[in-house]
Motif scaffolding. Structure first.
Motif, PDB file in Angstrom:
ATOM      1  N   VAL A   6      31.865  53.426  23.183  1.00  0.00           N
ATOM      2  CA  VAL A   6      31.436  53.123  21.824  1.00  0.00           C
ATOM      3  C   VAL A   6      29.916  52.950  21.885  1.00  0.00           C
ATOM      4  O   VAL A   6      29.388  52.423  22.872  1.00  0.00           O
ATOM      5  CB  VAL A   6      32.124  51.842  21.303  1.00  0.00           C
ATOM      6  N   VAL A   7      29.219  53.404  20.852  1.00  0.00           N
ATOM      7  CA  VAL A   7      27.764  53.241  20.817  1.00  0.00           C
ATOM      8  C   VAL A   7      27.440  51.776  21.085  1.00  0.00           C
ATOM      9  O   VAL A   7      28.001  50.885  20.449  1.00  0.00           O
ATOM     10  CB  VAL A   7      27.189  53.713  19.467  1.00  0.00           C
ATOM     11  N   GLY A   8      26.566  51.545  22.043  1.00  0.00           N
ATOM     12  CA  GLY A   8      26.202  50.198  22.456  1.00  0.00           C
ATOM     13  C   GLY A   8      26.750  49.828  23.824  1.00  0.00           C
ATOM     14  O   GLY A   8      26.233  48.924  24.476  1.00  0.00           O
ATOM     15  N   ASP A   9      27.805  50.524  24.284  1.00  0.00           N
ATOM     16  CA  ASP A   9      28.395  50.239  25.594  1.00  0.00           C
ATOM     17  C   ASP A   9      27.532  50.798  26.714  1.00  0.00           C
ATOM     18  O   ASP A   9      26.933  51.863  26.588  1.00  0.00           O
ATOM     19  CB  ASP A   9      29.781  50.889  25.728  1.00  0.00           C
ATOM     20  N   TRP A  10      27.508  50.086  27.843  1.00  0.00           N
ATOM     21  CA  TRP A  10      26.855  50.568  29.059  1.00  0.00           C
ATOM     22  C   TRP A  10      27.864  51.386  29.859  1.00  0.00           C
ATOM     23  O   TRP A  10      29.038  51.051  29.914  1.00  0.00           O
ATOM     24  CB  TRP A  10      26.376  49.411  29.927  1.00  0.00           C
ATOM     25  N   GLN A  11      27.381  52.449  30.491  1.00  0.00           N
ATOM     26  CA  GLN A  11      28.199  53.287  31.370  1.00  0.00           C
ATOM     27  C   GLN A  11      27.517  53.327  32.733  1.00  0.00           C
ATOM     28  O   GLN A  11      26.378  53.754  32.831  1.00  0.00           O
ATOM     29  CB  GLN A  11      28.329  54.701  30.802  1.00  0.00           C
ATOM     30  N   GLU A  12      28.208  52.867  33.761  1.00  0.00           N
ATOM     31  CA  GLU A  12      27.637  52.851  35.107  1.00  0.00           C
ATOM     32  C   GLU A  12      27.988  54.138  35.836  1.00  0.00           C
ATOM     33  O   GLU A  12      29.029  54.744  35.592  1.00  0.00           O
ATOM     34  CB  GLU A  12      28.139  51.634  35.867  1.00  0.00           C
ATOM     35  N   TYR A  13      27.106  54.523  36.739  1.00  0.00           N
ATOM     36  CA  TYR A  13      27.316  55.718  37.554  1.00  0.00           C
ATOM     37  C   TYR A  13      27.667  55.282  38.970  1.00  0.00           C
ATOM     38  O   TYR A  13      26.833  54.710  39.675  1.00  0.00           O
ATOM     39  CB  TYR A  13      26.058  56.599  37.565  1.00  0.00           C
ATOM     40  N   ASP A  14      28.890  55.553  39.399  1.00  0.00           N
ATOM     41  CA  ASP A  14      29.355  55.155  40.725  1.00  0.00           C
ATOM     42  C   ASP A  14      28.536  55.806  41.832  1.00  0.00           C
ATOM     43  O   ASP A  14      28.268  55.196  42.865  1.00  0.00           O
ATOM     44  CB  ASP A  14      30.834  55.502  40.900  1.00  0.00           C
ATOM     45  N   GLU A  15      28.135  57.057  41.628  1.00  0.00           N
ATOM     46  CA  GLU A  15      27.403  57.793  42.673  1.00  0.00           C
ATOM     47  C   GLU A  15      25.956  57.319  42.831  1.00  0.00           C
ATOM     48  O   GLU A  15      25.292  57.683  43.791  1.00  0.00           O
ATOM     49  CB  GLU A  15      27.450  59.304  42.399  1.00  0.00           C
ATOM     50  N   HIS A  16      25.451  56.526  41.896  1.00  0.00           N
ATOM     51  CA  HIS A  16      24.095  55.978  41.956  1.00  0.00           C
ATOM     52  C   HIS A  16      24.190  54.468  41.708  1.00  0.00           C
ATOM     53  O   HIS A  16      24.062  54.009  40.569  1.00  0.00           O
ATOM     54  CB  HIS A  16      23.184  56.636  40.919  1.00  0.00           C
ATOM     55  N   ALA A  17      24.402  53.727  42.784  1.00  0.00           N
ATOM     56  CA  ALA A  17      24.667  52.282  42.692  1.00  0.00           C
ATOM     57  C   ALA A  17      23.584  51.549  41.893  1.00  0.00           C
ATOM     58  O   ALA A  17      22.405  51.645  42.201  1.00  0.00           O
ATOM     59  CB  ALA A  17      24.772  51.679  44.084  1.00  0.00           C
ATOM     60  N   GLY A  18      24.024  50.860  40.857  1.00  0.00           N
ATOM     61  CA  GLY A  18      23.127  50.061  40.040  1.00  0.00           C
ATOM     62  C   GLY A  18      22.561  50.768  38.824  1.00  0.00           C
ATOM     63  O   GLY A  18      21.973  50.135  37.951  1.00  0.00           O
ATOM     64  N   LEU A  19      22.731  52.074  38.734  1.00  0.00           N
ATOM     65  CA  LEU A  19      22.183  52.827  37.603  1.00  0.00           C
ATOM     66  C   LEU A  19      23.208  52.866  36.476  1.00  0.00           C
ATOM     67  O   LEU A  19      24.386  53.148  36.699  1.00  0.00           O
ATOM     68  CB  LEU A  19      21.829  54.245  38.038  1.00  0.00           C
ATOM     69  N   ARG A  20      22.751  52.555  35.261  1.00  0.00           N
ATOM     70  CA  ARG A  20      23.646  52.624  34.108  1.00  0.00           C
ATOM     71  C   ARG A  20      22.874  53.125  32.900  1.00  0.00           C
ATOM     72  O   ARG A  20      21.652  53.051  32.853  1.00  0.00           O
ATOM     73  CB  ARG A  20      24.322  51.285  33.852  1.00  0.00           C
ATOM     74  N   VAL A  21      23.619  53.624  31.914  1.00  0.00           N
ATOM     75  CA  VAL A  21      23.014  54.221  30.728  1.00  0.00           C
ATOM     76  C   VAL A  21      23.818  53.801  29.503  1.00  0.00           C
ATOM     77  O   VAL A  21      25.005  53.491  29.608  1.00  0.00           O
ATOM     78  CB  VAL A  21      22.951  55.771  30.864  1.00  0.00           C
ATOM     79  N   ARG A  22      23.145  53.783  28.353  1.00  0.00           N
ATOM     80  CA  ARG A  22      23.861  53.513  27.105  1.00  0.00           C
ATOM     81  C   ARG A  22      23.157  54.215  25.953  1.00  0.00           C
ATOM     82  O   ARG A  22      21.954  54.443  25.975  1.00  0.00           O
ATOM     83  CB  ARG A  22      23.989  52.031  26.810  1.00  0.00           C
ATOM     84  N   VAL A  23      23.948  54.551  24.952  1.00  0.00           N
ATOM     85  CA  VAL A  23      23.452  55.048  23.673  1.00  0.00           C
ATOM     86  C   VAL A  23      23.556  53.873  22.717  1.00  0.00           C
ATOM     87  O   VAL A  23      24.601  53.231  22.633  1.00  0.00           O
ATOM     88  CB  VAL A  23      24.291  56.244  23.174  1.00  0.00           C
TER      89      VAL A  23
END
Length: 174
Positions: A6-23
């Motif tokens: 949902v817009v506003g949620d953070w999405q973490e990337y397992d292959e890049h520890a600690g990196l996350r993105v959100r719209v």
């Protein structure tokens, strides 16, 4: 099964520890350098894509045109992307405990803005991440106004979420 964010949620990337993105901050907004002639008759909106590094090492990231796709309404029509007014992340090193944000300006028929899907494919250290999807909408309509080209108001994302929450509340109180 893969479910969109949902817009506003953070999405973490397992292959890049600690990196996350959100719209986030999906809202009606006029572009800072004026409207593009190709967007005549369309309603402008903006959204932000934030990349955050909560890890212990820096990441070189890219989020440029072609890595963001915006679709409108139940049929998934492409939104007009105003590349001239948008600000991207081009080859930026995001250090630990820091963020970088891209601002995108787009436009579409106002009857379609109650359902906006945004797909992101981030490039990290020259590697492409998996595509991620966020869904949301802009509440520009107070009342239904007859037939719309992008579906009825009753089928809007906000209406579906409201019905879901109402059903959940009724189950809990029974």
């Amino acid at each position: 099964m893969y479910e969109p964010n949902v817009v506003g949620d953070w999405q973490e990337y397992d292959e890049h520890a600690g990196l996350r993105v959100r719209v986030h901050r999906l809202e009606a907004a006029e572009p800072p350098r004026g409207r593009d002639d190709a967007a005549a008759g369309l309603t402008y909106f903006s959204l932000r894509v934030t990349v955050e590094n909560r890890g212990s090492r820096s990441f070189g990231i890219h989020l440029e045109d072609g890595q963001i796709d915006v679709r409108l309404g139940p049929d998934g029509e492409a939104a007009f992307i105003d590349w001239r007014n948008s600000q991207f992340i081009e080859g930026f090193d995001v250090y630990p405990l820091r963020r970088a944000t891209a601002v995108l300006y787009a436009a579409g028929p106002d009857t379609c803005l109650s359902q906006v899907d945004v797909q992101i494919q981030l490039r990290v250290e020259e590697e492409w991440t998996d595509r991620r999807l966020w869904t949301g909408g802009i509440g520009l309509h107070e009342e239904p106004v007859g037939a719309h080209t992008c579906g009825s108001r009753d089928g809007s994302l906000a209406h579906q979420v409201s019905n879901f929450l109402r059903d959940q509340a009724e189950e809990g109180t029974a």
